[in-house]
Design a protein around this motif. Structure first.
Motif, PDB file in Angstrom:
ATOM      1  N   LEU A   1     -10.025 -12.065 -10.573  1.00 27.66           N
ATOM      2  CA  LEU A   1      -9.367 -10.971  -9.870  1.00 27.66           C
ATOM      3  C   LEU A   1     -10.422 -10.142  -9.146  1.00 27.66           C
ATOM      4  CD1 LEU A   1      -6.938  -8.989  -9.380  1.00 27.66           C
ATOM      5  CD2 LEU A   1      -7.642  -7.876 -11.516  1.00 27.66           C
ATOM      6  N   THR A   2     -10.311 -10.072  -7.830  1.00 24.25           N
ATOM      7  CA  THR A   2     -11.189  -9.216  -7.032  1.00 24.25           C
ATOM      8  C   THR A   2     -10.321  -8.210  -6.309  1.00 24.25           C
ATOM      9  OG1 THR A   2     -12.684 -11.089  -6.692  1.00 24.25           O
ATOM     10  CG2 THR A   2     -13.013  -9.154  -5.305  1.00 24.25           C
ATOM     11  N   VAL A   3     -10.660  -6.937  -6.418  1.00 25.97           N
ATOM     12  CA  VAL A   3      -9.824  -5.882  -5.853  1.00 25.97           C
ATOM     13  C   VAL A   3     -10.603  -5.111  -4.796  1.00 25.97           C
ATOM     14  CG1 VAL A   3      -8.514  -5.658  -7.996  1.00 25.97           C
ATOM     15  CG2 VAL A   3     -10.493  -4.169  -7.604  1.00 25.97           C
ATOM     16  N   GLY A   4      -9.872  -4.610  -3.809  1.00 19.04           N
ATOM     17  CA  GLY A   4     -10.431  -3.758  -2.777  1.00 19.04           C
ATOM     18  C   GLY A   4      -9.512  -2.590  -2.526  1.00 19.04           C
ATOM     19  N   VAL A   5      -9.921  -1.713  -1.625  1.00 19.28           N
ATOM     20  CA  VAL A   5      -9.143  -0.491  -1.393  1.00 19.28           C
ATOM     21  C   VAL A   5      -8.342  -0.526  -0.102  1.00 19.28           C
ATOM     22  CG1 VAL A   5     -10.735   0.889  -2.759  1.00 19.28           C
ATOM     23  CG2 VAL A   5     -11.068   0.733  -0.280  1.00 19.28           C
ATOM     24  N   GLY A   6      -8.526  -1.553   0.738  1.00 21.24           N
ATOM     25  CA  GLY A   6      -7.757  -1.644   1.969  1.00 21.24           C
ATOM     26  C   GLY A   6      -8.402  -0.922   3.130  1.00 21.24           C
ATOM     27  N   ALA A   7      -8.073  -1.377   4.347  1.00 18.99           N
ATOM     28  CA  ALA A   7      -8.689  -0.810   5.547  1.00 18.99           C
ATOM     29  C   ALA A   7      -7.680  -0.402   6.614  1.00 18.99           C
ATOM     30  CB  ALA A   7      -9.675  -1.823   6.144  1.00 18.99           C
ATOM     31  N   LEU A   8      -6.373  -0.542   6.318  1.00 16.61           N
ATOM     32  CA  LEU A   8      -5.348  -0.258   7.319  1.00 16.61           C
ATOM     33  C   LEU A   8      -4.549   0.981   6.918  1.00 16.61           C
ATOM     34  CD1 LEU A   8      -3.953  -3.858   7.956  1.00 16.61           C
ATOM     35  CD2 LEU A   8      -5.692  -2.628   9.271  1.00 16.61           C
ATOM     36  N   PRO A   9      -4.710   2.087   7.630  1.00 12.72           N
ATOM     37  CA  PRO A   9      -3.944   3.298   7.287  1.00 12.72           C
ATOM     38  C   PRO A   9      -2.439   3.081   7.315  1.00 12.72           C
ATOM     39  CG  PRO A   9      -5.748   3.833   8.778  1.00 12.72           C
ATOM     40  CD  PRO A   9      -5.687   2.339   8.710  1.00 12.72           C
ATOM     41  N   GLY A  10      -1.958   2.286   8.250  1.00 13.97           N
ATOM     42  CA  GLY A  10      -0.518   2.042   8.330  1.00 13.97           C
ATOM     43  C   GLY A  10       0.015   1.281   7.149  1.00 13.97           C
ATOM     44  N   GLU A  11      -0.798   0.427   6.556  1.00 10.19           N
ATOM     45  CA  GLU A  11      -0.395  -0.315   5.367  1.00 10.19           C
ATOM     46  C   GLU A  11      -0.262   0.634   4.175  1.00 10.19           C
ATOM     47  OE1 GLU A  11      -1.548  -4.678   3.534  1.00 10.19           O
ATOM     48  OE2 GLU A  11      -3.148  -3.433   4.383  1.00 10.19           O
ATOM     49  N   ALA A  12      -1.227   1.548   4.053  1.00 15.89           N
ATOM     50  CA  ALA A  12      -1.143   2.546   2.992  1.00 15.89           C
ATOM     51  C   ALA A  12       0.098   3.408   3.150  1.00 15.89           C
ATOM     52  CB  ALA A  12      -2.399   3.425   2.995  1.00 15.89           C
ATOM     53  N   ALA A  13       0.373   3.854   4.374  1.00 17.76           N
ATOM     54  CA  ALA A  13       1.532   4.704   4.621  1.00 17.76           C
ATOM     55  C   ALA A  13       2.826   3.979   4.286  1.00 17.76           C
ATOM     56  CB  ALA A  13       1.542   5.167   6.077  1.00 17.76           C
ATOM     57  N   ALA A  14       2.863   2.666   4.544  1.00 26.61           N
ATOM     58  CA  ALA A  14       4.086   1.891   4.308  1.00 26.61           C
ATOM     59  C   ALA A  14       4.476   1.866   2.837  1.00 26.61           C
ATOM     60  CB  ALA A  14       3.911   0.471   4.826  1.00 26.61           C
ATOM     61  N   VAL A  15       3.489   1.974   1.947  1.00 25.08           N
ATOM     62  CA  VAL A  15       3.790   1.946   0.508  1.00 25.08           C
ATOM     63  C   VAL A  15       3.658   3.331  -0.118  1.00 25.08           C
ATOM     64  CG1 VAL A  15       3.187  -0.475   0.249  1.00 25.08           C
ATOM     65  CG2 VAL A  15       1.407   1.246  -0.033  1.00 25.08           C
ATOM     66  N   GLY A  16       3.583   4.361   0.715  1.00 27.75           N
ATOM     67  CA  GLY A  16       3.594   5.730   0.220  1.00 27.75           C
ATOM     68  C   GLY A  16       2.294   6.209  -0.380  1.00 27.75           C
ATOM     69  N   VAL A  17       1.173   5.638   0.056  1.00 25.81           N
ATOM     70  CA  VAL A  17      -0.139   6.022  -0.477  1.00 25.81           C
ATOM     71  C   VAL A  17      -0.916   6.787   0.582  1.00 25.81           C
ATOM     72  CG1 VAL A  17      -2.372   5.126  -1.247  1.00 25.81           C
ATOM     73  CG2 VAL A  17      -0.266   4.136  -2.140  1.00 25.81           C
ATOM     74  N   ASP A  18      -1.465   7.912   0.207  1.00 23.05           N
ATOM     75  CA  ASP A  18      -2.351   8.668   1.087  1.00 23.05           C
ATOM     76  C   ASP A  18      -3.644   7.867   1.245  1.00 23.05           C
ATOM     77  OD1 ASP A  18      -4.156  10.410   2.297  1.00 23.05           O
ATOM     78  OD2 ASP A  18      -3.582  12.141   1.087  1.00 23.05           O
ATOM     79  N   PHE A  19      -3.915   7.424   2.463  1.00 29.00           N
ATOM     80  CA  PHE A  19      -5.075   6.577   2.734  1.00 29.00           C
ATOM     81  C   PHE A  19      -6.373   7.208   2.231  1.00 29.00           C
ATOM     82  CE2 PHE A  19      -8.221   4.663   5.755  1.00 29.00           C
ATOM     83  CZ  PHE A  19      -8.005   3.326   5.449  1.00 29.00           C
ATOM     84  N   ARG A  20      -6.452   8.524   2.281  1.00 31.73           N
ATOM     85  CA  ARG A  20      -7.681   9.215   1.890  1.00 31.73           C
ATOM     86  C   ARG A  20      -7.931   9.156   0.383  1.00 31.73           C
ATOM     87  NH1 ARG A  20      -5.971  14.775   4.506  1.00 31.73           N
ATOM     88  NH2 ARG A  20      -4.121  14.064   3.346  1.00 31.73           N
ATOM     89  N   THR A  21      -6.908   8.848  -0.391  1.00 35.17           N
ATOM     90  CA  THR A  21      -7.058   8.834  -1.850  1.00 35.17           C
ATOM     91  C   THR A  21      -7.221   7.433  -2.420  1.00 35.17           C
ATOM     92  OG1 THR A  21      -4.677   8.614  -2.333  1.00 35.17           O
ATOM     93  CG2 THR A  21      -5.537  10.849  -1.947  1.00 35.17           C
ATOM     94  N   ARG A  22      -7.271   6.431  -1.567  1.00 34.19           N
ATOM     95  CA  ARG A  22      -7.167   5.061  -2.082  1.00 34.19           C
ATOM     96  C   ARG A  22      -8.326   4.686  -3.008  1.00 34.19           C
ATOM     97  NH1 ARG A  22      -9.681   4.862   2.699  1.00 34.19           N
ATOM     98  NH2 ARG A  22     -10.866   3.018   3.365  1.00 34.19           N
ATOM     99  N   GLY A  23      -9.520   5.214  -2.779  1.00 36.52           N
ATOM    100  CA  GLY A  23     -10.632   4.914  -3.670  1.00 36.52           C
ATOM    101  C   GLY A  23     -10.415   5.469  -5.065  1.00 36.52           C
ATOM    102  N   ARG A  24      -9.962   6.713  -5.138  1.00 38.77           N
ATOM    103  CA  ARG A  24      -9.720   7.322  -6.453  1.00 38.77           C
ATOM    104  C   ARG A  24      -8.554   6.631  -7.159  1.00 38.77           C
ATOM    105  NH1 ARG A  24      -9.634  11.964  -3.355  1.00 38.77           N
ATOM    106  NH2 ARG A  24      -7.630  12.666  -4.204  1.00 38.77           N
ATOM    107  N   ARG A  25      -7.544   6.237  -6.390  1.00 37.47           N
ATOM    108  CA  ARG A  25      -6.416   5.514  -6.989  1.00 37.47           C
ATOM    109  C   ARG A  25      -6.882   4.183  -7.567  1.00 37.47           C
ATOM    110  NH1 ARG A  25      -1.108   7.380  -5.290  1.00 37.47           N
ATOM    111  NH2 ARG A  25      -0.320   5.374  -5.997  1.00 37.47           N
ATOM    112  N   ALA A  26      -7.760   3.500  -6.841  1.00 37.22           N
ATOM    113  CA  ALA A  26      -8.255   2.214  -7.330  1.00 37.22           C
ATOM    114  C   ALA A  26      -9.030   2.394  -8.633  1.00 37.22           C
ATOM    115  CB  ALA A  26      -9.140   1.562  -6.273  1.00 37.22           C
ATOM    116  N   ASP A  27      -9.886   3.393  -8.688  1.00 36.13           N
ATOM    117  CA  ASP A  27     -10.648   3.646  -9.914  1.00 36.13           C
ATOM    118  C   ASP A  27      -9.706   3.895 -11.093  1.00 36.13           C
ATOM    119  OD1 ASP A  27     -12.971   3.420  -8.455  1.00 36.13           O
ATOM    120  OD2 ASP A  27     -13.253   5.587  -8.224  1.00 36.13           O
ATOM    121  N   GLU A  28      -8.714   4.718 -10.854  1.00 34.86           N
ATOM    122  CA  GLU A  28      -7.783   5.057 -11.927  1.00 34.86           C
ATOM    123  C   GLU A  28      -6.964   3.835 -12.335  1.00 34.86           C
ATOM    124  OE1 GLU A  28      -4.405   8.380 -12.123  1.00 34.86           O
ATOM    125  OE2 GLU A  28      -6.409   9.225 -11.744  1.00 34.86           O
ATOM    126  N   ALA A  29      -6.587   3.028 -11.355  1.00 31.75           N
ATOM    127  CA  ALA A  29      -5.789   1.833 -11.655  1.00 31.75           C
ATOM    128  C   ALA A  29      -6.566   0.855 -12.527  1.00 31.75           C
ATOM    129  CB  ALA A  29      -5.352   1.164 -10.356  1.00 31.75           C
TER     130      ALA A  29
END
Length: 285
Positions: free
Chosen positions: A111-139
């Motif tokens: 399993l290799t995980v990343g934080v994503g690079a497309l703001p529109g993709e984050a918005a589509a699933v209701g995630v604030d693009f600016r928080t994606r790193g902290r969300r990944a750490d917590e996940a």
């Protein structure tokens, strides 16, 4: 050095027979693992660096696809390159990953995980693009906690996820899953040192920058009381790479190389994998 292959449905297609034939041949050639990428949703104008992604590219769900592969193979390990972790709820994802691992008899190991690079993709699933790193750490913390929990349940209270006395079974074979970190930024390197079992950077970076980021991952691990030497280091290679190139990677500390077929034709793909396996002396079965 270990060698794995990727299967990119946007370029190879989502025909089930082709996917299974590719995976089975990779297994027969002696490749360690099969990796699959993820994009949850695209849109016109979506850019990854300088590259625009056509919105109709067929990105199949990697975990569903790997489950399909697992049922048709026996030994090849299963990997993601990369799963966009901030866009998944970790309680659900922990269950899905553990299920795949159990049903594949312990093969969901890369399993290799990343934080994503497309703001529109984050918005589509209701995630604030600016928080994606902290969300990944917590996940990552949430999933590991759930995989380690007993019948009494485990509790978590974070910025994005909270629960009390939660149980998640089945647990992965062996009790947990390694989590490798993708990404080519200093933040990704620090995430490797703090939470990762391995590092799989992408991107087109000069060698000195790659070296600096690997050093950062290792120094961060040491500062956190973790063993830097235990971190695996995976890199992309090319199907036509010479043995000398792999030896140069090994000298940089690389422990695994992932390659992908250059052709979308199934016969040519199998020929490429066979030639690679022969060139590197993989343990054909």
């Amino acid at each position: 050095m270990k060698f794995a292959v990727s299967y990119s449905t946007p370029y190879y297609g989502v025909d089930p027979d082709r996917l299974i034939a590719y995976a089975r041949h990779a297994e027969a050639c002696g490749f360690e693992a099969l990796y699959m990428p993820e994009h949850i949703a695209l849109y016109p104008g979506a850019m990854v660096g300088p590259v625009e992604l056509p919105p109709a590219l067929p990105y199949a769900d990697p975990l569903d696809s790997l489950s399909f592969v697992a049922a048709a193979t026996e030994r090849i390990l299963l990997g993601t390159g990369v799963l966009l972790l901030p866009y998944h709820h970790p309680v659900i994802l922990a269950k899905r990953l553990a299920t795949i691992d159990v049903l594949s008899k312990g093969r969901m190991r890369l399993l290799t995980v990343g934080v994503g690079a497309l703001p529109g993709e984050a918005a589509a699933v209701g995630v604030d693009f600016r928080t994606r790193g902290r969300r990944a750490d917590e996940a990552i913390d949430v999933m590991r906690l759930l995989w380690s929990g007993g019948e009494e349940g485990v509790s978590f209270k974070g910025e994005f996820f909270s629960f009390e006395n939660l149980c998640s079974f089945p647990q992965p074979a062996g009790g947990s899953l390694p989590v490798h970190i993708g990404g080519s930024s200093p933040a990704a390197a620090r995430r490797v040192g703090l939470r990762g079992d391995g590092y799989f950077p992408g991107g087109a970076l000069p060698p000195h920058v790659r070296g600096e980021q690997l050093d950062l991952a290792r120094s961060t691990a040491a500062e956190a009381g973790r063993d830097p030497a235990a971190l695996e280091y995976t890199r992309w290679g090319s199907m036509d790479m010479p043995v000398e190139r792999a030896e140069a990677f090994a000298a940089q500390g690389v422990t695994r190389i992932v390659v992908g077929a250059t052709s979308a034709d199934p016969v040519e793909q199998r020929d490429e994998m066979s030639a690679f396996a022969e060139r590197f002396g993989l343990p054909n079965t």
